[in-house]
Design a protein around this motif. Sequence first.
Motif: not given
Lengths: 405, 255
Positions: A316, A5, A329, A312, A12, A1, A16-17, A8-9
């Motif tokens: 993944r 990226m 991440q 999650e 994102k 990756m 989400r929270n 960006r992950v």
Amino acid sequence: MSTLMVLRVAIKALARNKMRTALTMLGMIIGVAAVITMVALGTGAQSSIESQIQAAGTNMIMVSAGNFQQGGVRMGQGNASTLTPEDAIAIQSVPGVQYVAPGVSTRGQVVAGNMNWGTQIQGTDVDLPLIRSWPAKLGAFFGPADVASASKVAVIGSVVHEQLFGADVDPVGQIMRINNQPFIVVGVMSAKGQSGMGQDQDDVVYVPYTTVMKKLRGIQFIQNITVSAASAADTTPTADRIANVMRSRHQVSEGDSDDFMVRTMEEMASVRVQATETMTALLASIAGVSLLVGGIGIMNIMLVSVTERTREIGLRMAIGARGRDVLLQFLVEAIVLSMVGGGIGIALGLGLSRGVTAWMTWPTEVSPEAVAIAFVFAAATGVFFGFYPARKAAALDPIDALRFE
Amino acid sequence: MAAGNATSVIAARSLVKTYVVGDYQVKALRGVNLDVPSGEFLAVTGPSGSGKSTFMHIVGCLDRPTSGQYFLDGQDVSRMSKNELAAVRNKKIGFVFQGFNLLSRTSALDNVELPLLYGGSTLKTSERHKLAKDMLAAVGLGDRFSHHPNQLSGGQQQRVAIARALVNNPSILLADEPTGNLDSRTSIDVMGLFQRLNIERGITVVLITHEHDIAEYGTRIVSFRDGVVVTDRPVTSRRTAADELANLPDTAEAV
């Protein structure tokens, strides 16, 4: 990756929270803002002192009479009667010296009309306004002819002006009496306020030094010589050269103590600067603690987040994320949290610093170093406190993670 | 590489898996031999504790056998490192889970794109979007790619999960109790999707289920018990989801 990226992950995932992300950042924001504001306050105090010194003249050198010893009795600094107007003439030719003003003072009662006022009578030379960069407000400073002839002329400070004549009266040309001798007021100095040492510089009467020596005190010596160096950077070497000239003139042999003292304004000010530096360091370290607490907040949330997002992570991994990808991440999430928090903290810190100056009239000065250090520290906190939770996430077994309820 | 059958997607040779729990050894698999040819729709059944889950983990490259060999697409993956297995999972295996395992607060499109982010993919954003959209259209969700999981029904969520499993064009689709959280009508619907993908795209499907009627949508049923395969039979009277759906009374659309 790719790095982009990963970023960006992470963004994102943080998006989400939003509430939690914002609250976590708040710790970082407050920490960074506190560091910047505290350091700005300290630096502001420091530079306001420095500018006071600047106003007094950083290139100023004071030569004063030293200890006077008679038999076994030592009278202490300033009492020797060995400093003479000839010393001042000799100093004038020392390389690097720009202006020289011999000084001798006395306290005296000044009287004008039905008013009187006790003040400092300073005998000085014509270059004083240049040395102190301090112009006369009304009239003019006395000239060389007045010094040569020890004339009874006086230039008064704004406090004396107010006390004797009243602020609205132009006293130039009027007579005032100093210790019962009549003097003509030739000028009024502009207001200068307190000195770096806390003295009121406007409560003063300036007369030619020759006048103080001959007419007011009847002495042959002077008390000090105020010198200005041609350049501020050359002040200390010039002071050293003056000391050498003085030693040879006064025949101070090697190893003997000087009967005079040479000090620069910088030396006199350094103590106060040091005090504010200590204060700045203290404030910054307190603020640093809040930055640390912000970092621990990030670790706390990241740990909760790893547990909460176990499924999650399992997913993944099942679809092809390696341990490294998961580690990266979560690490990047922590770094993004701390960096964005740090960025907002910088903006808040700048705003707070301005606010403190605007509302509380405390001087503040935001130093780029403090901003950079706070930001780098914030980012480092993100890496440091993000690493443990991230490694915990990466070490999960995908099967267990997928089954996690 | 001594692959079993040239056309076998999955070839298991004497697979043994032993867990150590405290002082005890638990033998979850005791020598499993199985060949799954390409294009087959295999249903794996068995009671809990039979070893079918362990078998699925090994087939899905989530775990490695204690001994024996497992060839996936002719490649021996039984001794691969964790990182190599992750790459194999990314490229060759599509997972569908009972609980869907979609990322919450994330659009269907982003969920489907997820496998494309891993495995050193060099696709551009626009290419990823296109692949994911095509896949969502293939599972009948062409108009819902911006919806979040909580805005979708269970059946739709499972369709998103299936699209995600297929987006990297894997060799096998591994479904673990995919209908466990769905009502019977939606179950038939999802099985219909599997059957269609199996026939139209030739995807090999491995379906893990404990429901015998669901197993009958496959072409072959393998039963596990005590860590070994006890029965292995072709399905004689195969159920066809499309026909069943057509015959169902046209009640309110549950999907």
